[in-house]
Design an enzyme around this catalytic site. Structure first.
Site, short mmCIF file in Angstrom:
data_model
loop_
_atom_site.label_atom_id
_atom_site.label_comp_id
_atom_site.label_asym_id
_atom_site.label_seq_id
_atom_site.Cartn_x
_atom_site.Cartn_y
_atom_site.Cartn_z
N LYS A 100 25.87 -58.90 26.46
CA LYS A 100 24.30 -59.04 25.83
C LYS A 100 23.52 -59.79 26.94
O LYS A 100 24.01 -60.19 28.01
CB LYS A 100 24.41 -60.09 24.46
CG LYS A 100 25.10 -61.42 24.77
CD LYS A 100 25.00 -61.89 23.27
CE LYS A 100 25.98 -61.18 22.32
NZ LYS A 100 25.35 -60.44 21.20
N ARG A 101 22.35 -59.85 26.73
CA ARG A 101 21.31 -60.55 27.52
C ARG A 101 21.94 -61.95 28.00
O ARG A 101 22.14 -62.57 27.18
CB ARG A 101 19.88 -60.47 27.04
CG ARG A 101 18.76 -60.93 28.03
CD ARG A 101 17.35 -60.42 27.36
NE ARG A 101 17.32 -60.81 26.10
CZ ARG A 101 16.87 -61.74 25.42
NH1 ARG A 101 16.47 -62.89 26.17
NH2 ARG A 101 16.44 -61.93 24.16
N LYS A 117 27.45 -52.20 17.49
CA LYS A 117 28.17 -51.17 18.19
C LYS A 117 29.71 -51.50 18.44
O LYS A 117 30.50 -50.61 18.51
CB LYS A 117 27.43 -51.12 19.71
CG LYS A 117 26.23 -50.67 19.79
CD LYS A 117 25.38 -51.15 21.05
CE LYS A 117 23.97 -50.81 20.96
NZ LYS A 117 23.12 -51.58 21.87
N THR A 158 22.21 -55.92 18.07
CA THR A 158 22.74 -54.61 17.73
C THR A 158 24.03 -54.39 18.50
O THR A 158 24.62 -53.45 18.01
CB THR A 158 21.74 -53.41 18.50
OG1 THR A 158 21.17 -53.73 19.76
CG2 THR A 158 20.47 -53.39 17.30
N LYS A 187 22.11 -67.35 23.12
CA LYS A 187 23.33 -66.43 23.00
C LYS A 187 24.52 -67.25 23.30
O LYS A 187 25.58 -66.58 22.80
CB LYS A 187 23.02 -65.36 23.65
CG LYS A 187 21.89 -64.56 23.20
CD LYS A 187 21.56 -63.21 24.03
CE LYS A 187 20.23 -62.38 23.75
NZ LYS A 187 20.57 -61.73 22.23
N HIS A 195 10.55 -59.90 16.63
CA HIS A 195 12.04 -59.78 16.96
C HIS A 195 12.48 -61.27 17.24
O HIS A 195 13.55 -61.29 18.03
CB HIS A 195 12.17 -58.80 18.17
CG HIS A 195 12.20 -57.40 18.14
ND1 HIS A 195 13.22 -56.75 17.74
CD2 HIS A 195 11.12 -56.49 18.05
CE1 HIS A 195 13.10 -55.44 17.63
NE2 HIS A 195 11.77 -55.28 17.73
#
Length: 780
Positions: A514-515, A626, A622, A520, A327
Site C-alpha cells: 500500500k502507499r 484484493k 481496497t 498505515k 476519502h
C-alpha cells in the site's frame, strides 16, 4: 472477433520478420488492431451515453495500470489472441514488460479505475475525467535501502489504447497564463456487454510552442518558457508542494482538469439540447475527494459569465449536479487553500468562492443555525478556503467509503454538516473489479472456481458464496493449496528476476502492500519483525515457521519520515538475512517500484494480508479486498473495510488485534508513550534500535527523528500519534498465532483462506457502482 481479419490487421502492423519484433512493437500493433476492430462499438456507446442521463467521475488519479491484458479479458478475446500469437511463434506473456499507466498513487486512483470498469460492465453511462500525466507518479528504485525517484516515462514507446482528440481542445485561463487542454480518450471495455465507457484525460500544452524572435536574440530558455510552464501542469502527479511554487502548481493542476472537464460536459450538453436549463436533469458529477472541488465555483463561473445566469440560479444548479466522496478522516488531508494563492492564480474563482461562502452564511442565519456552528462550517475561515466544507454545502450527496468511515464522518469529521443535512449522507463501501483482481491475475484460482460453479462470478461476484460448501472438502482444499503454492512460486521467480533476491515459496508469505504513510503503520510491521528476531535469538520464540515478509510501497518524494521508514525496513531485512540464526527463518523483501502489475502477482501469492492501520484512520482500503479475494487471511485492526471483511468471512477466519475506535477514544487522553516505552523491556529494546546503532540511516538523522516522534511528538503529531507502541504487543502475539496456525495445520489454515475468498462477493466494485447509480446518480 473474426480471427482472419484480426491476423491480417495485426501482422500488417508488424515488421516483415515478425519474430524480430520488440514487445513494444507487438503491444502497439495489438492495441491499434483491437482499437480499430472495436471502434464502432465505442462510438455507439459514446452516443448512447450522451443521449440519456449520465454521470461523470472527476478524479485527480486514475491508476489504470497496464491495459492490454485487461482489455482482452473484458472483450472476451484473450484466448483467441493468445492462440494467434502462438500461431505466429510469439508469446503474449512477453507483453508483461509493457509499462503501467501509473496515473495514480494508491487506493484513490485504483478505485476510480475499478469504478469505470464496473460501470462499463453494468451497462451504465459513466465516464471519467482526469489528467494525462506525462510521467505519472515516479519510478521507484531502492539504493542502499533508500527510496530513489526517477521519471516514469510510460508513453515512451507509444500509447495505443488512447486516442488524441484535437477537435475538443480547450483553452484554460489563469491569471497571467493561458494553456491548451488537449484530451486523450481511453476506452473502458465492459465485460460481456456492448457498453464501452470513456476515460478522458487532459494534457496541458502551450498556446505558443516557441518564440522564434526571442530565440533569434539568443535567449534560448526564454524562447521555450511558455512551453515549459504549460507542460509542467500535466508533467507529474502530486508535485512536491512544500514551497509556494509547488502549491501553486498543484492548484493549477486541479483547476486545469476541473475547468476542462466541465467545459467539455457543458459543450456536449448544449450541442445536444440547445440549452443548459435542463443540465441537472441529464448530468451528475462525482467529486472524488477534495481535489476536483474547485469544479463547484468553476461551474458557477461558466454559467454566470458565459451563459448570463444569476449567481443564485447557478449555485442552485451546482447543488443538484455535484456529489462528494470523502476519502479521509484526517484533517491534514482535507484540502485547505490559502486565500492569497487562489486570488493570485484564479482571481475570478476566488470572487465566486467568496459569494458561495456569503450565501452559506446567509442561509445559516435564515435557518436559525447558531453562530458558532456557522463559523465552524463556513468555507473561508481566516485565510484558508476549506474545500471539504464547500463540497458539503454544494453537493446533493456526501458519502464515505466504508461503514465505520461514514459513521466517523457523521459523528465527528463532518458532524456539523450531518446535523444540518442528514439526508445527504450515504455509505458506499468501496469495491474492486474481480475481472482484473481475480480472473486476470490468478488464472489458476479462477479455473478452480469456474470448474465448481461456472463463470457467472465474472459479472456477479456474490456467486462465490456457493463455494462455501467445499470448505470441508479435502480434495478441493488440496487443489486450492496447490494453486496458492503455484502463485507463490511464480512470485518467488518474479522477485528473483526483478530484485535479485531469493525467497522460499514454502515459507509463509506475509504481505503489506500500500502507499507508504505513517497511519498505515509499515513501521509497526518492521518493529514486529525485529521483535520476532530478538525472540528467536533469546529463545523466547521457538519453532518459528519460516516466513517471508514482503513490502511494496512508494513514499511521496517530499515525505521525509515515510522515506525513513523505507530505509528502516531495509535495515531490518539486512539484519535478519545476515544472521545465521535467522536467515533461514525470516526474509524481508521490499519490492521496487510497486505498481498495479506487481500487485497482481503479490495479491495472488499472499497467505497473510497485513491491514494494520490505526483504528479509525483508514477510510476503507481496497488492497484488503484484493488479498481477501485471492484467498489470504486478514491480519489487521478493526478499521476501514476490515470490519466488513470480518463480518462477511468471520472473525474466526481472520486475525484481528489492537485497540478499536471506541478504545482509543478512552485511551488517548491519558496515553503516555514514554511510560509504555519505559515499562515494557521488549518495546524499549525494539524502539531503541532507531538510535542505539542497531541500524544505520546513513548519518541522515532520520531514524532519530522517527524515535523522537514516537516518544515526544514531532511537527503537529502528538507522541506516538498512530498508537504503534500501544498496539505492538497485541500485534506481535496475533502475528505469531497466525504463523503458528499456518504451520501446525495447513489444511485448517487453507479453510480460513478459502472462506475469505468465498465471502468476498460484497467487495466487488460492481455492487458499489450499482448503488451509486441507483441512489446517488439516478442513472440506468
Amino acid at each position: 472477433m473474426d480471427k482472419k481479419v484480426f491476423m491480417e490487421k495485426f501482422t500488417g502492423r508488424l515488421p516483415k520478420d515478425i519474430k524480430s519484433a520488440t514487445p513494444q512493437q507487438l503491444h502497439n500493433a495489438l492495441g491499434e488492431t483491437v482499437m480499430e476492430l472495436y471502434s464502432d462499438r465505442w462510438s455507439v456507446a459514446r452516443e448512447e451515453h450522451l443521449s440519456k442521463r449520465r454521470a461523470a467521475y472527476l478524479s485527480m488519479e486514475f491508476l489504470v495500470g497496464r491495459a492490454v491484458f485487461n482489455n482482452l479479458l473484458c472483450l472476451g478475446i484473450y484466448d483467441e489472441v493468445n492462440d494467434a500469437f502462438k500461431e505466429l511463434g510469439l508469446d503474449l506473456a512477453d507483453l508483461e514488460v509493457i509499462e503501467d499507466a501509473a496515473l495514480g498513487n494508491g487506493g484513490l486512483g485504483r478505485l476510480a479505475a475499478c469504478f469505470l470498469d464496473s460501470a462499463a460492465t453494468l451497462g451504465l453511462p459513466l465516464d471519467g475525467y482526469g489528467i494525462r500525466y506525462k510521467y505519472g507518479l515516479f519510478k521507484q528504485s531502492i539504493v542502499d535501502g533508500f527510496q530513489r525517484e526517477d521519471i516514469d516515462d510510460w508513453t515512451k514507446y507509444g500509447d495505443p489504447w488512447s486516442r488524441r482528440c484535437d477537435e475538443d481542445t480547450l483553452l484554460i485561463e489563469y491569471s497571467g497564463q493561458t494553456v491548451k487542454a488537449v484530451p486523450y480518450d481511453m476506452p473502458i471495455f465492459g465485460c460481456r456487454t456492448e457498453n464501452v465507457g470513456t476515460l478522458r484525460l487532459w494534457q496541458a500544452e502551450p498556446v505558443k510552442e516557441f518564440d522564434f524572435d526571442t530565440f533569434n536574440k539568443q535567449d534560448y530558455l526564454e524562447a521555450s518558457k511558455e512551453k515549459i510552464y504549460a507542460e509542467d501542469i500535466s508533467r507529474v502527479l502530486y508535485p512536491n508542494d512544500d514551497t509556494n511554487e509547488g502549491k501553486k502548481l498543484r492548484l493549477k493542476q486541479q483547476y486545469f482538469f476541473s475547468c476542462a472537464s466541465l467545459t467539455d460536459i457543458l459543450r456536449k450538453h448544449k450541442a445536444r439540447f440547445g440549452t443548459l436549463d435542463n443540465l441537472a436533469d441529464y448530468i451528475s458529477v462525482q467529486l472524488n475527494d477534495t481535489h476536483p472541488v474547485i469544479s463547484i465555483p468553476e461551474l458557477i463561473r461558466q454559467l454566470v459569465d458565459n451563459e448570463g445566469w444569476t449567481f443564485e440560479k447557478a449555485l442552485s444548479t451546482a447543488k443538484k449536479v455535484f456529489n462528494y466522496t470523502n476519502h479521509t478522516v484526517m484533517q491534514e488531508a482535507l484540502e485547505k487553500w490559502w486565500t492569497g494563492l487562489v486570488e493570485e492564480v484564479l482571481p475570478r474563482i476566488y470572487e465566486i468562492i467568496i459569494q458561495i461562502n456569503e450565501e452559506l452564511i446567509a442561509e445559516m442565519y435564515a435557518n436559525g443555525v447558531q453562530k458558532d456552528k456557522t463559523n465552524r462550517i463556513k468555507i473561508i475561515k481566516g485565510e484558508l478556503i476549506h474545500m471539504a466544507d464547500m463540497a458539503c454545502y454544494a453537493s446533493s450527496h456526501i458519502n464515505g467509503v466504508a461503514e465505520i468511515h461514514t459513521q466517523i464522518l457523521r459523528d465527528s469529521v463532518l458532524a456539523d454538516w450531518y446535523s444540518l443535512y442528514p439526508e445527504r449522507f450515504r455509505n458506499e463501501t468501496n469495491g474492486i473489479t474481480q475481472r482484473r483482481w481475480l480472473a486476470l491475475c490468478n488464472k489458476e484460482l479462477s479455473s478452480l472456481i469456474t470448474e465448481k460453479i461456472g463463470d457467472g462470478w465474472l459479472t456477479d461476484l456474490s456467486q462465490l458464496r456457493e463455494l462455501s460448501k467445499y470448505a470441508d472438502d479435502s480434495s478441493v482444499l488440496d487443489s486450492f493449496i496447490k494453486v496458492k503454492q503455484t502463485k507463490k512460486q511464480q512470485l518467488a521467480d518474479y522477485i528473483k528476476a526483478r530484485e535479485g533476491v531469493e525467497t522460499d515459496p514454502n515459507s509463509v508469505f506475509d504481505i503489506q502492500i500500500k502507499r507508504l504513510h505513517e497511519y498505515k503503520r509499515q513501521l509497526l510491521n518492521a518493529f514486529s519483525i525485529l521483535w520476532i528476531y530478538y525472540g528467536i535469538k533469546d529463545g523466547s520464540i521457538t519453532n518459528f515457521k519460516p516466513t517471508t515478509f514482503i513490502f511494496g510501497a512508494k513514499s511521496a518524494p517530499g515525505y521525509k519520515r515515510a522515506k525513513a521508514i523505507i530505509k528502516y525496513i531495509n535495515e531490518i531485512g539486512r539484519i535478519v538475512s545476515t544472521d545465521p540464526d535467522t536467515r533461514d527463518l525470516i526474509k524481508v523483501v521490499f519490492v521496487q517500484n510497486y505498481n498495479v502489475s506487481y500487485a497482481e502477482k503479490l495479491v495472488a501469492a499472499a497467505d497473510v494480508s497485513e491491514q494494520i492501520s490505526t483504528a479509525g484512520t483508514e477510510a476503507s482500503g481496497t488492497g484488503n479486498m484484493k488479498l481477501m479475494l485471492n484467498g489470504a487471511v486478514t491480519l489487521g485492526t478493526y478499521d476501514g473495510a476490515n470490519i466488513e471483511i470480518v463480518q462477511e468471512a468471520g472473525e474466526e477466519n481472520n486475525y484481528i488485534f489492537g485497540a478499536r475506535v471506541e478504545d482509543l477514544a478512552r485511551i488517548v487522553p491519558e496515553y503516555d508513550s514514554r511510560r509504555v516505552f519505559a515499562e515494557d523491556k521488549m518495546i524499549k529494546r525494539v524502539v531503541s534500535s532507531l538510535i542505539d546503532g542497531t541500524v544505520s540511516d546513513g548519518g541522515s538523522g532520520d531514524f532519530r527523528e522517527l524515535y523522537m516522534s514516537l516518544l515526544d511528538g514531532a511537527s503537529w503529531h502528538a507522541p506516538d500519534h498512530y498508537y504503534l507502541l500501544g498496539d505492538i504487543r497485541s500485534y506481535v502475539e496475533t502475528k505469531l498465532r497466525c504463523i503458528s496456525d499456518y504451520d501446525s495445520d495447513r489444511a485448517a489454515f487453507a479453510r480460513k483462506q478459502w472462506l475469505n475468498m468465498c465471502n468476498a462477493g460484497k467487495f466487488s466494485s460492481d455492487r458499489t457502482i450499482a448503488d451509486y447509480a441507483e441512489n446517488i446518480w439516478n442513472i440506468k
